[in-house]
Design an enzyme around this catalytic site. Sequence first.
Site, short mmCIF file in Angstrom:
data_model
loop_
_atom_site.label_atom_id
_atom_site.label_comp_id
_atom_site.label_asym_id
_atom_site.label_seq_id
_atom_site.Cartn_x
_atom_site.Cartn_y
_atom_site.Cartn_z
N HIS A 46 -57.19 12.50 10.28
CA HIS A 46 -55.95 11.86 9.22
C HIS A 46 -55.67 10.48 9.16
CE1 HIS A 46 -52.50 11.79 6.80
NE2 HIS A 46 -51.68 11.79 7.94
N CYS A 91 -49.84 16.76 5.01
CA CYS A 91 -51.39 15.87 5.32
C CYS A 91 -52.38 16.86 5.73
CB CYS A 91 -50.99 14.93 6.49
SG CYS A 91 -49.55 13.94 6.34
N ASN A 123 -50.82 5.73 4.77
CA ASN A 123 -50.94 7.13 4.95
C ASN A 123 -50.97 7.77 3.62
OD1 ASN A 123 -50.66 9.80 5.25
ND2 ASN A 123 -49.14 9.58 7.04
O1 UT7 Z 1 -48.62 12.17 8.74
C1 UT7 Z 1 -47.57 11.94 9.90
C2 UT7 Z 1 -46.81 10.87 9.08
N1 UT7 Z 1 -45.84 10.12 9.97
C3 UT7 Z 1 -46.21 8.95 10.80
O2 UT7 Z 1 -47.49 8.54 10.88
C4 UT7 Z 1 -45.18 8.36 11.60
C5 UT7 Z 1 -45.36 8.14 13.08
N2 UT7 Z 1 -44.42 7.36 13.60
C6 UT7 Z 1 -44.87 5.94 13.66
O3 UT7 Z 1 -45.77 5.92 13.46
C7 UT7 Z 1 -43.89 5.17 14.41
O4 UT7 Z 1 -42.51 5.99 14.93
C8 UT7 Z 1 -43.30 4.09 13.32
C9 UT7 Z 1 -44.40 3.37 12.86
C10 UT7 Z 1 -42.83 5.06 12.10
C11 UT7 Z 1 -42.01 3.47 14.01
O5 UT7 Z 1 -42.62 2.75 15.00
P1 UT7 Z 1 -41.66 2.92 16.42
O6 UT7 Z 1 -42.22 2.16 17.22
O7 UT7 Z 1 -41.63 4.36 16.73
O8 UT7 Z 1 -40.29 2.32 15.88
P2 UT7 Z 1 -38.82 2.98 15.96
O9 UT7 Z 1 -38.51 3.86 14.96
O10 UT7 Z 1 -38.45 3.49 17.10
O11 UT7 Z 1 -38.04 1.62 15.62
C12 UT7 Z 1 -37.99 0.57 16.31
C13 UT7 Z 1 -37.14 -0.63 15.71
C14 UT7 Z 1 -35.80 -0.10 15.29
O12 UT7 Z 1 -34.85 -1.33 15.28
P3 UT7 Z 1 -33.93 -1.16 16.72
O13 UT7 Z 1 -32.96 0.08 16.47
O14 UT7 Z 1 -34.62 -1.12 17.87
O15 UT7 Z 1 -33.09 -2.27 16.09
C15 UT7 Z 1 -36.27 0.11 13.83
O16 UT7 Z 1 -34.95 -0.10 13.27
O17 UT7 Z 1 -37.83 -0.86 14.53
C16 UT7 Z 1 -37.02 -0.82 13.47
N3 UT7 Z 1 -37.95 -0.58 12.19
C17 UT7 Z 1 -38.14 -1.70 11.66
N4 UT7 Z 1 -38.62 -3.04 11.78
C18 UT7 Z 1 -39.11 -3.72 10.78
C19 UT7 Z 1 -38.27 0.47 11.64
N5 UT7 Z 1 -39.00 0.29 10.67
C20 UT7 Z 1 -39.18 -1.15 10.54
C21 UT7 Z 1 -39.98 -1.92 9.46
N6 UT7 Z 1 -39.72 -3.25 9.41
N7 UT7 Z 1 -40.57 -1.54 8.48
#
Ligand code: UT7
Length: 324
Positions: free
Chosen positions: A251, A112, A281
């Site tokens: 970004h 990125c 993104n």
């Molecule tokens: O250029 C850099 C590129 N990367 C990024 O920008 C990503 C940076 N990270 C983030 O923005 C966040 O970590 C995410 C948006 C990817 C995820 O949000 P989070 O609040 O960190 O969620 P998490 O990964 O801790 O997951 C929380 C829950 C999980 O379920 P359980 O285990 O609590 O039951 C995930 O399985 O949310 C679930 N989950 C979803 N649920 C519905 C993960 N993805 C999804 C989804 N829809 N698409």
Amino acid sequence: MGRIILGTGSSLPSKVVTNEDLEKIVDTTDEWIRTRTGIQQRHISTTGEYTHVLAARAAANALEMAGVAAEEISLIIVGTISSHMLMPSCACFVQKEIGAQNAFAFDLNAACSGFLYALDLADKYIHSDKEKKILVIGAETLSGRLNWEDRNTCILFGDGAGAAVVGHSDSDRGFVGVNHFSDGNLWNLLYMHTAESTNPDIKVKDWPGAHIFMEGREVFKHAVKAMDDAVRGLMQKTGIGLESVKLVIPHQANIRILNNLVERLELPAEKVFINAQKYGNTSAASIPIALDEANRDGRIEENDLILFCSFGGGFTWGASLLKW
Ligand code: UT7
């Protein structure tokens, strides 16, 4: 100083995929995506819309705005991690598409941060020859590098390209400073393999496929802190206060990351350009797409201080300051 952006351009595939569309593919909801990322939709390539095709369209738009002919370009740098071939480079395909016969061309892999790193190279390259004009592009079709069964990643990314023509100016406008970093120790928090090795001796064990893998929470924490530190370090280095900055173009990882950054840097929200809700993104393309949109919307005037910051796989990150 003295190297300025003469024109900007961008290009997005015409197909729009909404969060509701994604509900039909993976176990997710529009509400989850909006609240966790702020993303509402993204553009996804269809037939023939390879990375270099989007890149060439963005380049043509930038050249038109700059009033520069393709033959006047002496170097093309494309920040990308999703060209459809490893060889030739995406930049060579762009050269062919736009007819920039007098240029040499190469890709730059910094995920990125690719566009910002490339802009830095262009600035320094022109320093050696005032006559040079350089096309700096960020272009991606990460839609072809996603596991469309992985809801953790497939909802985040979109395709697109943005470009800038960089050239010399006798004024005091131009690049004021940069503060770039990388840390390969943290590679395993965000990565993507190429094709599986045909050499059994260097074959990756349990090869997982050429998709993006990400530890979202860890990436989130590192992204906010790294961009915060890079911006603060840059302001300190240049002796310029953040209050003098007219527009921040970060970004567009996702809106929650950006809101955190805005809070930490105590930036007025209206000074920060955000379009991640429309495009998701787009990796190396996100900053030049946002720059082109801000430029065409009349958000930037001559002599304005524009601050860029980025974060991506590697990890790679940084900030740069430009007097427009
Ligand atoms: O250029 C850099 C590129 N990367 C990024 O920008 C990503 C940076 N990270 C983030 O923005 C966040 O970590 C995410 C948006 C990817 C995820 O949000 P989070 O609040 O960190 O969620 P998490 O990964 O801790 O997951 C929380 C829950 C999980 O379920 P359980 O285990 O609590 O039951 C995930 O399985 O949310 C679930 N989950 C979803 N649920 C519905 C993960 N993805 C999804 C989804 N829809 N698409």
